[in-house]
Write a protein that holds these residues in place. Sequence first.
Motif, short mmCIF file in Angstrom:
data_model
loop_
_atom_site.label_atom_id
_atom_site.label_comp_id
_atom_site.label_asym_id
_atom_site.label_seq_id
_atom_site.Cartn_x
_atom_site.Cartn_y
_atom_site.Cartn_z
N PHE A 99 38.45 -25.46 26.09
CA PHE A 99 38.29 -25.99 24.87
C PHE A 99 37.19 -27.34 24.59
O PHE A 99 36.57 -28.18 24.01
CB PHE A 99 39.45 -25.84 23.91
CG PHE A 99 39.71 -26.34 22.59
CD1 PHE A 99 38.90 -25.92 20.95
CD2 PHE A 99 39.50 -28.02 21.95
CE1 PHE A 99 38.96 -26.59 20.41
CE2 PHE A 99 40.01 -28.58 21.00
CZ PHE A 99 38.96 -28.06 20.35
N PHE A 100 38.32 -28.38 25.16
CA PHE A 100 37.50 -29.73 26.12
C PHE A 100 36.31 -29.47 26.08
O PHE A 100 35.50 -30.63 26.23
CB PHE A 100 38.04 -30.39 26.72
CG PHE A 100 39.83 -30.76 25.44
CD1 PHE A 100 39.82 -31.80 24.77
CD2 PHE A 100 41.17 -30.74 26.12
CE1 PHE A 100 40.86 -32.28 24.37
CE2 PHE A 100 42.42 -30.75 25.21
CZ PHE A 100 41.66 -31.98 24.58
N GLY A 101 35.88 -28.43 27.50
CA GLY A 101 34.83 -28.97 28.16
C GLY A 101 33.83 -28.25 26.26
O GLY A 101 32.34 -28.93 26.95
N ALA A 102 34.47 -27.91 26.29
CA ALA A 102 32.88 -26.75 25.00
C ALA A 102 32.42 -28.14 24.43
O ALA A 102 31.81 -28.20 23.99
CB ALA A 102 33.05 -26.01 24.43
N LEU A 103 33.65 -28.85 24.07
CA LEU A 103 33.63 -30.58 22.99
C LEU A 103 32.80 -31.19 23.33
O LEU A 103 32.10 -32.25 23.66
CB LEU A 103 34.74 -31.17 21.89
CG LEU A 103 35.83 -29.93 21.84
CD1 LEU A 103 36.97 -30.46 21.03
CD2 LEU A 103 34.88 -29.69 20.24
N ALA A 104 33.10 -31.08 25.21
CA ALA A 104 31.75 -32.56 25.64
C ALA A 104 30.27 -32.14 25.52
O ALA A 104 30.38 -33.89 25.41
CB ALA A 104 32.39 -32.14 27.11
N VAL A 105 29.95 -31.78 25.21
CA VAL A 105 28.42 -31.12 25.17
C VAL A 105 27.93 -32.28 23.36
O VAL A 105 26.92 -32.72 23.58
CB VAL A 105 28.17 -30.09 25.65
CG1 VAL A 105 26.00 -30.71 25.01
CG2 VAL A 105 27.78 -29.85 26.58
N PRO A 106 28.68 -31.42 22.65
CA PRO A 106 28.36 -32.00 21.29
C PRO A 106 28.48 -33.25 21.60
O PRO A 106 28.09 -34.13 20.47
CB PRO A 106 28.44 -31.13 20.16
CG PRO A 106 30.14 -30.53 21.29
CD PRO A 106 29.04 -30.35 22.86
N GLY A 132 27.86 -44.53 31.85
CA GLY A 132 29.61 -45.20 32.54
C GLY A 132 30.53 -43.77 32.04
O GLY A 132 31.44 -43.67 32.86
N ALA A 133 30.40 -43.02 31.48
CA ALA A 133 31.03 -41.89 30.69
C ALA A 133 30.95 -41.10 32.36
O ALA A 133 31.97 -40.70 32.92
CB ALA A 133 30.81 -40.49 29.79
N VAL A 134 30.10 -40.66 32.76
CA VAL A 134 29.86 -39.93 33.54
C VAL A 134 30.38 -40.57 35.01
O VAL A 134 30.71 -39.75 36.11
CB VAL A 134 28.01 -39.82 33.68
CG1 VAL A 134 27.75 -38.63 35.24
CG2 VAL A 134 27.22 -38.98 32.16
N ALA A 135 29.37 -41.89 35.06
CA ALA A 135 30.75 -42.36 36.55
C ALA A 135 32.13 -42.31 36.48
O ALA A 135 32.93 -41.69 37.45
CB ALA A 135 30.12 -43.76 36.27
N ALA A 165 37.37 -35.72 28.00
CA ALA A 165 37.48 -36.07 26.95
C ALA A 165 37.11 -37.96 27.50
O ALA A 165 36.96 -38.81 26.32
CB ALA A 165 39.42 -36.56 27.36
N LEU A 166 36.88 -38.28 28.02
CA LEU A 166 36.20 -39.26 28.75
C LEU A 166 34.22 -39.41 27.41
O LEU A 166 34.70 -40.15 26.50
CB LEU A 166 35.29 -39.05 29.61
CG LEU A 166 36.05 -39.90 30.34
CD1 LEU A 166 35.38 -39.57 32.27
CD2 LEU A 166 36.23 -41.78 30.08
N PHE A 167 33.90 -38.29 27.09
CA PHE A 167 32.92 -38.14 26.05
C PHE A 167 33.07 -37.94 24.85
O PHE A 167 32.77 -38.55 23.73
CB PHE A 167 31.79 -37.12 26.16
CG PHE A 167 31.47 -36.75 27.74
CD1 PHE A 167 29.80 -37.67 28.12
CD2 PHE A 167 32.22 -36.64 29.01
CE1 PHE A 167 29.26 -37.77 29.34
CE2 PHE A 167 31.13 -37.22 30.21
CZ PHE A 167 29.98 -37.72 30.42
N ILE A 168 34.49 -37.54 24.83
CA ILE A 168 34.76 -37.20 23.53
C ILE A 168 35.64 -38.26 22.50
O ILE A 168 35.33 -39.07 21.36
CB ILE A 168 36.35 -36.55 23.48
CG1 ILE A 168 35.84 -34.93 23.46
CG2 ILE A 168 36.47 -36.08 21.82
CD1 ILE A 168 37.22 -33.72 23.72
N GLY A 169 36.22 -39.31 23.89
CA GLY A 169 36.94 -40.46 23.25
C GLY A 169 35.52 -41.33 22.85
O GLY A 169 36.10 -42.43 21.81
N GLN A 170 34.70 -41.80 23.54
CA GLN A 170 33.22 -42.46 23.25
C GLN A 170 32.12 -41.64 21.71
O GLN A 170 31.87 -42.63 21.42
CB GLN A 170 32.22 -42.49 24.55
CG GLN A 170 32.58 -42.93 25.88
CD GLN A 170 33.03 -44.72 25.47
OE1 GLN A 170 32.16 -45.17 24.72
NE2 GLN A 170 32.57 -44.89 26.98
N ALA A 171 32.44 -40.55 22.09
CA ALA A 171 31.93 -40.15 20.59
C ALA A 171 32.46 -40.87 19.29
O ALA A 171 32.05 -41.04 18.53
CB ALA A 171 31.75 -38.73 20.65
#
Length: 479
Positions: free
Chosen positions: A77-84, A102-105, A347-353
């Motif tokens: 579920f979290f992995g699917a949310l990372a792309v959007p 930075g999120a990728v690193a 979660a890194l990408f979701i948090g940045q979003a």
Amino acid sequence: MSARPATGTGPVPTTRPATARPAVRDRLAQAGLATAALCTVLRLMLGGGAGWLTAAALGLAVFAAAAWPRVSPQARFFGALAVPAAALVWLVASAPGPILEGAVAQSTQFAALLAALATLRLPMRRSPLMGRAAASLLAARPGLRHGAVLFGSHWLSLMFSFGVVPMMGELLERAGLHVRSSPVARGMLAAVIRGLAMTTAWSPMAISFAIVSSALPTLGVLPFVATGMLAAALILGVELFADHRGRPPTESADPAACVPSDGRALALILGMSVLLFLATLLLHEATGWSFMACATLTIPALSLAWALGQSTPPSATPGRGGIRSALSHFFEVLTETRSEIFVFSSALFIGQAVLAVARASGLGDGTGLPGWLLPLLCLVSIPLVAALSVAPTIAVLIWAQVFAGAASALAAPVTHALALTLGWSLAITVSPVSATLLLAGAMTGVPPREIALGWNLGFVLRSAVVAGLLLAGLYRLGC
């Protein structure tokens, strides 16, 4: 597919075994994660480099694609949310490139550390030391046993984390103390869970330290560890006092008489934990590499050396079979934290979003609040979110990113780092979806929600008061 004889109507037998495809997937996931970890460590050691980051990201992508069918539903579920979420950052952030880079690193760094921590499961499964060390906690005198379990599991969890829960649960069952029917067993297992959770507050080998050190570059290792140990000792001390007042009557079953124990094994395990920390700290001081990079090197080195030592008895000549088996299992355990890697990276990408949307809508990111209020809000909000069955990782990473841009956090890094790690420690005990409570629930048959809110709610409330007072004092001192 079954291998029936070929007939006009039956299926044609295949020449490949049914497990070939999963085996290929597993090997591909191991190779991808090993590549990501190696390139990440080289990047951190060599001081950056876009090429190393690209190679690490590609390795992580290969790992994610290969491991996808074998991660938990929550991780998918979290992995699917990372792309959007990444696409949302690109659309609404004023400078999306550096944010996403930075999120990728960070995601590759966390994946490398989680893979390194997973390797500790190899010696834990093979070594008889762990069982004897855990049993020695139950061998304490009845009046001291709860404290021994509480503080002993705390220290054992430094190296072996979640493995302490099933080990202590098995010892209790062997002693005839069943969690469902025995208040004593329930109290002891709750003590194990709380002791384990509090290592998150200060352990420099844990993912929690990797997060706070990435967000707060001015944070020193030794000040954080020393203050975190003090905080954990205070919280566990208050818990021990509260338990002493409300302890149920002692039962006739005596765990000490039913399980073999060895205090020397406990001392040896604790000594190895200290030596692992010192080796990592010395490497960090001698090279200037980040503590995370050093831990990603020293942890698997210890795991592999320990596993090889167990494969070859001291009186025997080293054999290729034992070494080959240890190496094979070493790479197999690399991907056992795959669900955690998915959750943290996503979660890194979701948090940045979330932060990007807040900034774009004019809500800000909390950095305009009084400096003393930020750590207290962090401490309270993380376990509160966790109690609602939302993975606390999201809240932790959002707060880490808020602190990274707050002047008050950079001026008082220890206070804000402990707000994150203490909040996370409390969240572990009160979250029905935390790995610790899911494991305890599966082992005992007690629903994780009952463990979270029935067993641990009082502990969380008491500990939050102690932690809040400590954070207020540290902020006042400018730490």
